[in-house]
Design a protein around this motif. Structure first.
Motif, PDB file in Angstrom:
ATOM      1  N   ALA A   2       0.866  -1.095  -0.009  1.00  0.00           N
ATOM      2  CA  ALA A   2      -0.088  -0.042  -0.219  1.00  0.00           C
ATOM      3  C   ALA A   2       0.759   0.980  -0.031  1.00  0.00           C
ATOM      4  N   LYS A   3       0.352   2.412  -0.574  1.00  0.00           N
ATOM      5  CA  LYS A   3       1.131   3.490  -0.632  1.00  0.00           C
ATOM      6  C   LYS A   3       1.148   4.174   0.942  1.00  0.00           C
ATOM      7  N   LEU A   4       2.617   4.569   1.183  1.00  0.00           N
ATOM      8  CA  LEU A   4       2.639   5.371   2.476  1.00  0.00           C
ATOM      9  C   LEU A   4       1.900   6.659   2.610  1.00  0.00           C
ATOM     10  N   PHE A   5       1.363   6.566   3.853  1.00  0.00           N
ATOM     11  CA  PHE A   5       0.448   7.564   4.148  1.00  0.00           C
ATOM     12  C   PHE A   5       1.083   8.304   5.528  1.00  0.00           C
ATOM     13  N   ARG A   6       1.093   9.872   5.297  1.00  0.00           N
ATOM     14  CA  ARG A   6       1.754  10.523   6.287  1.00  0.00           C
ATOM     15  C   ARG A   6       0.741  11.726   6.639  1.00  0.00           C
ATOM     16  N   ALA A   7       0.392  11.714   8.089  1.00  0.00           N
ATOM     17  CA  ALA A   7      -0.700  12.811   8.280  1.00  0.00           C
ATOM     18  C   ALA A   7      -0.223  13.507   9.701  1.00  0.00           C
ATOM     19  N   ALA A   8      -0.615  14.510   9.854  1.00  0.00           N
ATOM     20  CA  ALA A   8      -0.585  15.234  11.244  1.00  0.00           C
ATOM     21  C   ALA A   8      -1.891  15.859  11.509  1.00  0.00           C
ATOM     22  N   ILE A   9      -1.901  15.691  13.056  1.00  0.00           N
ATOM     23  CA  ILE A   9      -3.070  16.445  13.750  1.00  0.00           C
ATOM     24  C   ILE A   9      -2.765  17.575  14.694  1.00  0.00           C
ATOM     25  N   MET A  10      -3.668  18.781  14.359  1.00  0.00           N
ATOM     26  CA  MET A  10      -3.071  19.942  14.995  1.00  0.00           C
ATOM     27  C   MET A  10      -4.435  20.458  16.012  1.00  0.00           C
ATOM     28  N   ILE A  24      -7.198   6.869  15.346  1.00  0.00           N
ATOM     29  CA  ILE A  24      -6.622   6.726  13.818  1.00  0.00           C
ATOM     30  C   ILE A  24      -5.909   5.369  13.828  1.00  0.00           C
ATOM     31  N   ALA A  25      -4.674   5.678  14.672  1.00  0.00           N
ATOM     32  CA  ALA A  25      -3.704   4.655  14.852  1.00  0.00           C
ATOM     33  C   ALA A  25      -4.040   3.142  14.839  1.00  0.00           C
ATOM     34  N   GLN A  26      -5.156   2.974  15.819  1.00  0.00           N
ATOM     35  CA  GLN A  26      -5.743   1.668  15.973  1.00  0.00           C
ATOM     36  C   GLN A  26      -6.614   1.468  14.586  1.00  0.00           C
ATOM     37  N   SER A  27      -7.480   2.103  14.164  1.00  0.00           N
ATOM     38  CA  SER A  27      -8.265   1.796  13.143  1.00  0.00           C
ATOM     39  C   SER A  27      -7.484   1.690  11.570  1.00  0.00           C
ATOM     40  N   PHE A  28      -6.621   2.521  11.655  1.00  0.00           N
ATOM     41  CA  PHE A  28      -5.908   2.415  10.252  1.00  0.00           C
ATOM     42  C   PHE A  28      -4.405   2.139  10.088  1.00  0.00           C
ATOM     43  N   GLY A  29      -4.072   1.541  11.357  1.00  0.00           N
ATOM     44  CA  GLY A  29      -2.427   0.913  11.506  1.00  0.00           C
ATOM     45  C   GLY A  29      -1.385   1.999  11.075  1.00  0.00           C
ATOM     46  N   LEU A  30      -1.706   3.189  11.588  1.00  0.00           N
ATOM     47  CA  LEU A  30      -0.527   4.131  11.293  1.00  0.00           C
ATOM     48  C   LEU A  30       0.270   4.018  12.503  1.00  0.00           C
ATOM     49  N   GLN A  31       1.553   4.448  12.405  1.00  0.00           N
ATOM     50  CA  GLN A  31       2.405   4.514  13.488  1.00  0.00           C
ATOM     51  C   GLN A  31       2.047   5.854  14.097  1.00  0.00           C
ATOM     52  N   TYR A  32       1.925   6.104  15.461  1.00  0.00           N
ATOM     53  CA  TYR A  32       1.577   7.296  16.065  1.00  0.00           C
ATOM     54  C   TYR A  32       2.719   7.900  16.664  1.00  0.00           C
ATOM     55  N   LEU A  33       2.910   9.145  16.592  1.00  0.00           N
ATOM     56  CA  LEU A  33       4.077   9.873  17.466  1.00  0.00           C
ATOM     57  C   LEU A  33       3.506  11.043  18.013  1.00  0.00           C
ATOM     58  N   SER A  34       3.425  11.188  19.500  1.00  0.00           N
ATOM     59  CA  SER A  34       3.124  12.403  20.086  1.00  0.00           C
ATOM     60  C   SER A  34       4.257  13.364  20.407  1.00  0.00           C
ATOM     61  N   LEU A 208     -13.331  10.229   6.400  1.00  0.00           N
ATOM     62  CA  LEU A 208     -12.119  11.013   5.720  1.00  0.00           C
ATOM     63  C   LEU A 208     -11.092  10.083   5.370  1.00  0.00           C
ATOM     64  N   LEU A 209     -10.590   9.505   6.354  1.00  0.00           N
ATOM     65  CA  LEU A 209      -9.305   8.614   6.433  1.00  0.00           C
ATOM     66  C   LEU A 209      -9.439   7.485   5.228  1.00  0.00           C
ATOM     67  N   SER A 210     -10.756   6.884   5.522  1.00  0.00           N
ATOM     68  CA  SER A 210     -11.206   5.714   4.872  1.00  0.00           C
ATOM     69  C   SER A 210     -11.095   6.086   3.480  1.00  0.00           C
ATOM     70  N   LYS A 212      -9.383   8.755   1.968  1.00  0.00           N
ATOM     71  CA  LYS A 212      -7.897   9.024   1.669  1.00  0.00           C
ATOM     72  C   LYS A 212      -7.180   8.074   1.527  1.00  0.00           C
ATOM     73  N   MET A 213      -7.179   7.064   2.181  1.00  0.00           N
ATOM     74  CA  MET A 213      -6.461   5.867   2.223  1.00  0.00           C
ATOM     75  C   MET A 213      -6.762   4.553   1.532  1.00  0.00           C
ATOM     76  N   HIS A 214      -7.988   4.976   0.987  1.00  0.00           N
ATOM     77  CA  HIS A 214      -8.766   3.748   0.383  1.00  0.00           C
ATOM     78  C   HIS A 214      -8.772   2.574   1.083  1.00  0.00           C
ATOM     79  N   ILE A 215      -8.992   2.594   2.489  1.00  0.00           N
ATOM     80  CA  ILE A 215      -9.249   1.151   3.240  1.00  0.00           C
ATOM     81  C   ILE A 215     -10.186   1.336   4.000  1.00  0.00           C
ATOM     82  N   GLN A 216     -10.858   0.436   4.537  1.00  0.00           N
ATOM     83  CA  GLN A 216     -11.863   0.234   5.774  1.00  0.00           C
ATOM     84  C   GLN A 216     -11.132   0.273   7.043  1.00  0.00           C
ATOM     85  N   PRO A 217     -11.569   1.087   7.983  1.00  0.00           N
ATOM     86  CA  PRO A 217     -10.776   0.810   9.307  1.00  0.00           C
ATOM     87  C   PRO A 217     -11.191  -0.527   9.600  1.00  0.00           C
ATOM     88  N   SER A 218     -10.334  -0.787  10.882  1.00  0.00           N
ATOM     89  CA  SER A 218     -10.381  -2.299  11.169  1.00  0.00           C
ATOM     90  C   SER A 218     -10.711  -2.654  12.823  1.00  0.00           C
TER      91      SER A 218
END
Ligand code: G5P
Ligand code: MG
Length: 226
Positions: A2-10, A24-34, A208-210, A212-218
Motif C-alpha cells: 500500500a502507498k505510504l500515508f503521512r498525516a499530522a493532527i493539530m 486513527i492509529a488503531q483503526s488504520f494501522g498508522l504509527q503514532y508519534l506524540s 475522511l481517512l477511509s 484518503k487511504m482507500h481502506i476500511q478501518p479495522s
C-alpha cells in the motif's frame, strides 16, 4: 504494498489530538508519534537535556524549534517505509518547514474546539506518567479512581493543565498555529473539524481517512458513520 500515508493532527491543548490519534492509529494501522509524550519521556530518561525542557513545559511555553526537530525528525527516519501520524508536531512554521523539507504530508487534521470545552476537559484530565496514558474523570475514567488501568500505578495531573497555564497556552497556540494552518491550506491538505465532542467529530475523520487511504478501518470505531 500500500502507498505510504503521512498525516499530522493539530489543535489547541485539550482539543482531542491524543484521543483521536489513538483511534486513527488503531483503526488504520498508522504509527503514532506524540511530541508531548516524547518530550515527557526525554525529561524522565535524560536528566541533562530533560531539565531545561521541563521548564518550558511547566511554564506552558513552546520548546525551542531546534530541540523539537532534533527530537522528532530522527524518529521519523526510523519509521522509513511505514505510514505515520504526528500529534502535536509541527506546531510552528519553522517546524513545519523543517518537516516539509524531508517529507510531504498527505493530510493535516485541524481541530477547532470552543475554549469553554477545553477548559472543562483539561481540568479533569489525569495522566499515567510512565506510559502517557490519559484519563478524563468524566469522559474516560480509570477503572479504579486515581490508578492506571494497566499497571495500577498512581495517576497525576500536569502543571500545564492548571487554569492560568491553560489560558496562556490557548492564546499562544492561536498565534503560532495560524501560519502553519495557512501553509497546509495552501498545499490543499488541510481538513478542519469543529465541535464540542470527540465522539461526534470522530465519524467524519474516520470517513475522511477511509476515503484518503482507500481502506476500511479495522476496529470497534468503524461502526460509527456520519
Ligand atoms: P502536548 O502534550 O502535545 P497539548 O497541550 O498540545 O499537549 P494535550 O493537552 O495533550 O495537548 P490533546 O492531545 O489535544 O491535549 O487532547 P486529549 O489529551 O486527547 O484530550 C484532552 C482531555 O479531554 C483528555 O482527558 C481526554 O480524555 C478528554 N476528552 C477528549 N475528547 C473528549 C470529549 O469529547 N468529551 C470530554 N468530556 N472529554 C474529552 O504538549 C505539552 C507541552 O509540550 C510542549 C509544549 O510546552 C506543550 O505545552 N510541546 C511543544 N513545544 C514546541 N513544539 C512542539 N511541537 C511541541 N509539542 C509539545
Ligand atoms: Mg496530547
Amino acid at each position: 504494498m500500500a502507498k505510504l500515508f503521512r498525516a499530522a493532527i493539530m489543535g489547541p491543548p485539550g482539543s482531542g489530538k491524543g484521543t483521536i490519534s489513538k483511534r486513527i492509529a488503531q483503526s488504520f494501522g498508522l504509527q503514532y508519534l506524540s511530541s508531548g509524550h516524547f518530550l515527557r519521556e526525554s525529561v524522565a530518561t535524560n536528566t541533562d537535556a530533560g531539565v531545561p525542557v521541563m521548564t518550558y513545559i511547566e511554564r506552558s511555553m513552546l520548546v525551542p524549534d531546534h530541540v523539537m526537530t532534533r527530537l522528532m525528525l530522527p524518529r521519523l527516519e526510523q519509521l522509513r517505509g511505514q505510514s505515520w501520524l504526528l500529534d502535536g508536531f509541527p506546531r510552528t512554521l519553522a517546524q513545519a518547514q523543517a518537516l516539509n523539507s524531508l517529507y510531504q504530508l498527505d493530510l493535516v487534521i485541524s481541530l477547532n474546539i470552543p475554549y469553554e470545552t477545553l477548559k472543562e476537559r483539561l481540568s479533569d484530565r489525569w495522566i499515567h506518567p510512565a506510559s502517557g496514558r490519559v484519563y478524563n474523570m468524566g469522559f474516560n475514567p480509570p477503572r479504579v479512581q486515581g490508578k492506571d488501568d494497566v499497571t495500577g500505578e498512581p495517576l497525576i495531573q500536569h502543571d500545564d493543565d492548571k487554569p492560568e497555564a491553560l489560558m496562556a497556552r490557548l492564546r499562544h497556540y492561536k498565534d503560532v498555529a495560524k501560519p502553519v494552518i495557512d501553509l497546509y491550506k495552501s498545499q490543499g491538505i488541510l481538513h478542519s473539524f469543529s465541535g464540542t465532542e470527540t465522539d461526534r467529530i470522530w465519524p467524519y475523520i474516520n470517513s475522511l481517512l477511509s476515503t484518503k487511504m482507500h481502506i476500511q478501518p479495522s476496529n470497534v470505531f468503524q461502526t460509527q458513520t456520519p
